[in-house]
Design an enzyme around this catalytic site. Structure first.
Site, PDB file in Angstrom:
ATOM      1  N   LYS A 129     -11.355 -23.232 -15.017  1.00 24.86           N
ATOM      2  CA  LYS A 129     -11.309 -24.093 -16.188  1.00 24.86           C
ATOM      3  C   LYS A 129     -10.843 -23.285 -17.388  1.00 24.86           C
ATOM      4  O   LYS A 129     -11.073 -22.077 -17.383  1.00 24.86           O
ATOM      5  CB  LYS A 129     -12.677 -24.733 -16.470  1.00 24.86           C
ATOM      6  CG  LYS A 129     -13.908 -23.814 -16.479  1.00 24.86           C
ATOM      7  CD  LYS A 129     -14.081 -22.678 -17.402  1.00 24.86           C
ATOM      8  CE  LYS A 129     -13.947 -22.817 -18.862  1.00 24.86           C
ATOM      9  NZ  LYS A 129     -14.148 -21.502 -19.562  1.00 24.86           N
ATOM     10  N   TYR A 214     -17.517 -26.736 -21.458  1.00 26.53           N
ATOM     11  CA  TYR A 214     -18.901 -26.958 -20.993  1.00 26.53           C
ATOM     12  C   TYR A 214     -19.575 -28.068 -21.794  1.00 26.53           C
ATOM     13  O   TYR A 214     -20.309 -28.882 -21.246  1.00 26.53           O
ATOM     14  CB  TYR A 214     -19.714 -25.658 -21.081  1.00 26.53           C
ATOM     15  CG  TYR A 214     -19.220 -24.618 -20.121  1.00 26.53           C
ATOM     16  CD1 TYR A 214     -19.605 -24.652 -18.781  1.00 26.53           C
ATOM     17  CD2 TYR A 214     -18.351 -23.627 -20.530  1.00 26.53           C
ATOM     18  CE1 TYR A 214     -19.124 -23.726 -17.886  1.00 26.53           C
ATOM     19  CE2 TYR A 214     -17.867 -22.693 -19.645  1.00 26.53           C
ATOM     20  CZ  TYR A 214     -18.254 -22.739 -18.322  1.00 26.53           C
ATOM     21  OH  TYR A 214     -17.763 -21.823 -17.431  1.00 26.53           O
TER      22      TYR A 214
HETATM   23  P1  NDP Z   1      -9.713 -11.633 -18.189  1.00 23.64           P
HETATM   24  O1  NDP Z   1      -8.843 -11.360 -19.363  1.00 23.64           O
HETATM   25  O2  NDP Z   1     -10.906 -10.781 -18.008  1.00 23.64           O
HETATM   26  O3  NDP Z   1      -8.860 -11.503 -16.854  1.00 23.64           O
HETATM   27  C1  NDP Z   1      -7.626 -12.160 -16.682  1.00 23.64           C
HETATM   28  C2  NDP Z   1      -6.827 -11.425 -15.612  1.00 23.64           C
HETATM   29  O4  NDP Z   1      -5.600 -12.140 -15.428  1.00 23.64           O
HETATM   30  C3  NDP Z   1      -6.402 -10.015 -16.016  1.00 23.64           C
HETATM   31  O5  NDP Z   1      -7.359  -9.047 -15.732  1.00 23.64           O
HETATM   32  C4  NDP Z   1      -5.155  -9.822 -15.178  1.00 23.64           C
HETATM   33  O6  NDP Z   1      -5.536  -9.444 -13.864  1.00 23.64           O
HETATM   34  C5  NDP Z   1      -4.577 -11.230 -15.072  1.00 23.64           C
HETATM   35  N1  NDP Z   1      -3.416 -11.392 -15.950  1.00 23.64           N
HETATM   36  C6  NDP Z   1      -2.146 -11.628 -15.528  1.00 23.64           C
HETATM   37  N2  NDP Z   1      -1.316 -11.707 -16.550  1.00 23.64           N
HETATM   38  C7  NDP Z   1      -2.041 -11.502 -17.666  1.00 23.64           C
HETATM   39  C8  NDP Z   1      -1.711 -11.428 -19.054  1.00 23.64           C
HETATM   40  N3  NDP Z   1      -0.445 -11.616 -19.492  1.00 23.64           N
HETATM   41  N4  NDP Z   1      -2.688 -11.174 -19.941  1.00 23.64           N
HETATM   42  C9  NDP Z   1      -3.968 -11.017 -19.520  1.00 23.64           C
HETATM   43  N5  NDP Z   1      -4.342 -11.062 -18.216  1.00 23.64           N
HETATM   44  C10 NDP Z   1      -3.380 -11.299 -17.298  1.00 23.64           C
HETATM   45  O7  NDP Z   1     -10.095 -13.174 -18.229  1.00 23.64           O
HETATM   46  P2  NDP Z   1     -11.326 -13.886 -17.527  1.00 23.64           P
HETATM   47  O8  NDP Z   1     -11.487 -13.362 -16.149  1.00 23.64           O
HETATM   48  O9  NDP Z   1     -12.492 -13.877 -18.418  1.00 23.64           O
HETATM   49  O10 NDP Z   1     -10.796 -15.411 -17.471  1.00 23.64           O
HETATM   50  C11 NDP Z   1      -9.825 -15.833 -16.535  1.00 23.64           C
HETATM   51  C12 NDP Z   1      -9.925 -17.350 -16.344  1.00 23.64           C
HETATM   52  O11 NDP Z   1     -11.217 -17.651 -15.816  1.00 23.64           O
HETATM   53  C13 NDP Z   1      -9.793 -18.156 -17.623  1.00 23.64           C
HETATM   54  O12 NDP Z   1      -9.086 -19.323 -17.381  1.00 23.64           O
HETATM   55  C14 NDP Z   1     -11.227 -18.480 -18.004  1.00 23.64           C
HETATM   56  O13 NDP Z   1     -11.344 -19.679 -18.736  1.00 23.64           O
HETATM   57  C15 NDP Z   1     -11.869 -18.588 -16.642  1.00 23.64           C
HETATM   58  N6  NDP Z   1     -13.309 -18.238 -16.680  1.00 23.64           N
HETATM   59  C16 NDP Z   1     -14.204 -19.102 -16.134  1.00 23.64           C
HETATM   60  C17 NDP Z   1     -15.540 -18.814 -16.160  1.00 23.64           C
HETATM   61  C18 NDP Z   1     -16.524 -19.750 -15.539  1.00 23.64           C
HETATM   62  O14 NDP Z   1     -17.721 -19.550 -15.729  1.00 23.64           O
HETATM   63  N7  NDP Z   1     -16.082 -20.740 -14.783  1.00 23.64           N
HETATM   64  C19 NDP Z   1     -16.052 -17.602 -16.808  1.00 23.64           C
HETATM   65  C20 NDP Z   1     -15.009 -16.728 -17.298  1.00 23.64           C
HETATM   66  C21 NDP Z   1     -13.699 -17.059 -17.235  1.00 23.64           C
HETATM   67  P3  NDP Z   1      -4.785  -8.234 -13.101  1.00 23.64           P
HETATM   68  O15 NDP Z   1      -5.033  -7.016 -13.933  1.00 23.64           O
HETATM   69  O16 NDP Z   1      -5.448  -8.202 -11.771  1.00 23.64           O
HETATM   70  O17 NDP Z   1      -3.336  -8.622 -13.027  1.00 23.64           O
END
Ligand code: NDP
Length: 365
Positions: A129, A214
């Protein structure tokens, strides 16, 4: 019609968790294989450690822009090196028979692209989401999965969380009487101005696209109705470098066909996690409401409150329940209870919230 649909969803949720609990499967049934796309905070720290709690799901591939992190993570979770992909080689996942589902855990603006590419590669999709950053993207995602004959589920984990399920059951059973009002507030203090969450192009918006989902979801699943109109107001200090591109605080009022209203808030400048339902016979309250764990539930009447311990969920955690639900849906060819259409419903309301705040008028839904 919407109340009926919600009741069906709730019944389906109970069945879904019951089937996770039962775990009665024909011997030899293989676990559904997930490819995790994006090894960031949520993918790495929250979702990957949850596969040990799953009965029908396992991690079989990783997609990352950071090869060293991907290799280390693969070694930790027993994923073979041949099943590590970059964003450039992602489409080769079509040739990997161990991958049934692609789980998109990327910045919001990338959800549509990777969902559509996954569907074209013949894979089912779990997408985090918010489903995407616009209604048009959500529609394209649904169409792509439909055309490929693949399932699409949104990572709405609260539909698998015991406290929220019990709160929904209580609301629907009339424990608070006729539902008149819901208040739903979610936020945290977003301190880092460099985060993609504060870039409009990557996040699609501010706190509404994050914690606001949420608040909106809770308003819908606690009333069991679909809103007919929204009036919203935004409050953002545009001089604060964190909020040059996206909103900080936004509040909105939803009106429902029964006459119930929901007052919702999302914010990046206060820590809040709360849902309150008032009916003509009492109240149901969750605080914290939608956290990863430690959520608490009360019912109240005439100035008295009683804390309710929800029956233990059949799945060990909401995350395992969510992962196994899609696995079950694939095995039994059923639709997920939180499908792409559910994500699209939220996105339609989100666009209306932004429109209302911008134009200062009530928007009909
Ligand atoms: P993060 O920034 O921690 O991680 C995103 C990951 O996406 C990065 O680590 C990277 O992984 C990859 N990525 C690829 N391209 C990009 C870019 N241009 N910039 C940044 N990251 C990039 O985000 P979150 O994990 O917190 O959130 C990711 C998704 O999950 C969002 O949509 C958020 O809303 C959702 N979410 C949902 C939650 C829930 O409780 N359901 C809780 C937290 C987040 P890599 O280094 O492996 O390429």
């Amino acid at each position: 019609m919407d109340i009926g649909r919600r009741d069906l969803l709730l019944a389906a949720a109970s069945l879904a968790v019951a089937s996770v609990a039962g775990g009665a499967r024909a011997a030899g049934d293989r676990k559904i294989g997930y490819a995790i796309v994006g090894l960031g905070y949520y993918g790495l720290n929250v979702i990957l450690p949850q596969f040990v709690n799953c009965q029908h799901s396992r991690v079989t591939a990783l997609v990352s822009g950071d090869p060293a992190k991907a290799r280390a993570t693969a070694a930790r979770y027993g994923v073979p090196e041949r099943s590590i992909y970059s964003y450039e080689t992602f489409d080769q996942i079509r040739d990997n028979p161990d991958v049934d589902v692609v789980y998109v855990i990327l910045p919001n603006s990338m959800h549509a692209e990777y969902t559509i590419r996954a569907a074209k590669a013949g894979k089912h999709v779990m997408c985090e989401k918010p489903m995407a950053t616009s209604v048009a993207e959500c529609e394209a995602m649904i169409a792509a999965c439909k055309a490929a004959g693949r399932k699409l589920m949104i990572g709405y984990r609260c539909h698998f969380e015991a406290t929220n399920l019990e709160a929904m059951r209580l609301a629907r059973s009339g424990a608070a009487g006729r539902v008149r009002y819901v208040r739903s507030e979610h936020g945290f203090v977003q301190r880092d101005p460099s985060k993609w969450r504060l870039k409009k192009a990557m996040a699609g918006g501010g706190s509404l696209m994050d914690m606001g989902v949420y608040s909106l979801q809770a308003a819908r699943y606690m009333t069991g109705e679909e809103p007919v109109s929204v009036m919203a107001r935004e409050s953002t200090d545009r001089g604060d470098p964190r909020f040059a591109e996206v909103e900080d605080m936004i509040e909105w009022l939803l009106k429902f066909p029964s006459g119930a209203i929901a007052s919702c808030l999302s914010t990046y400048s206060a820590n809040q996690n709360h849902v309150l339902l008032m009916g003509d016979k009492g109240r149901i309250e969750l605080e914290p409401a939608t956290r990863y764990d430690g959520n608490r539930l009360w019912t109240g009447k005439d100035g008295r409150a009683e804390e309710i311990s929800p029956p233990p969920g059949p799945a060990k955690t909401q995350f395992a329940g969510q992962l196994d639900h899609l696995a079950d849906c694939i095995q039994a060819d059923r639709s997920p209870i939180v499908s792409g259409e559910e994500g699209l419903r939220d996105m339609r309301i989100i666009e209306a919230i932004y429109g209302s705040a911008r134009e200062g008028r009530t928007v009909k839904l």
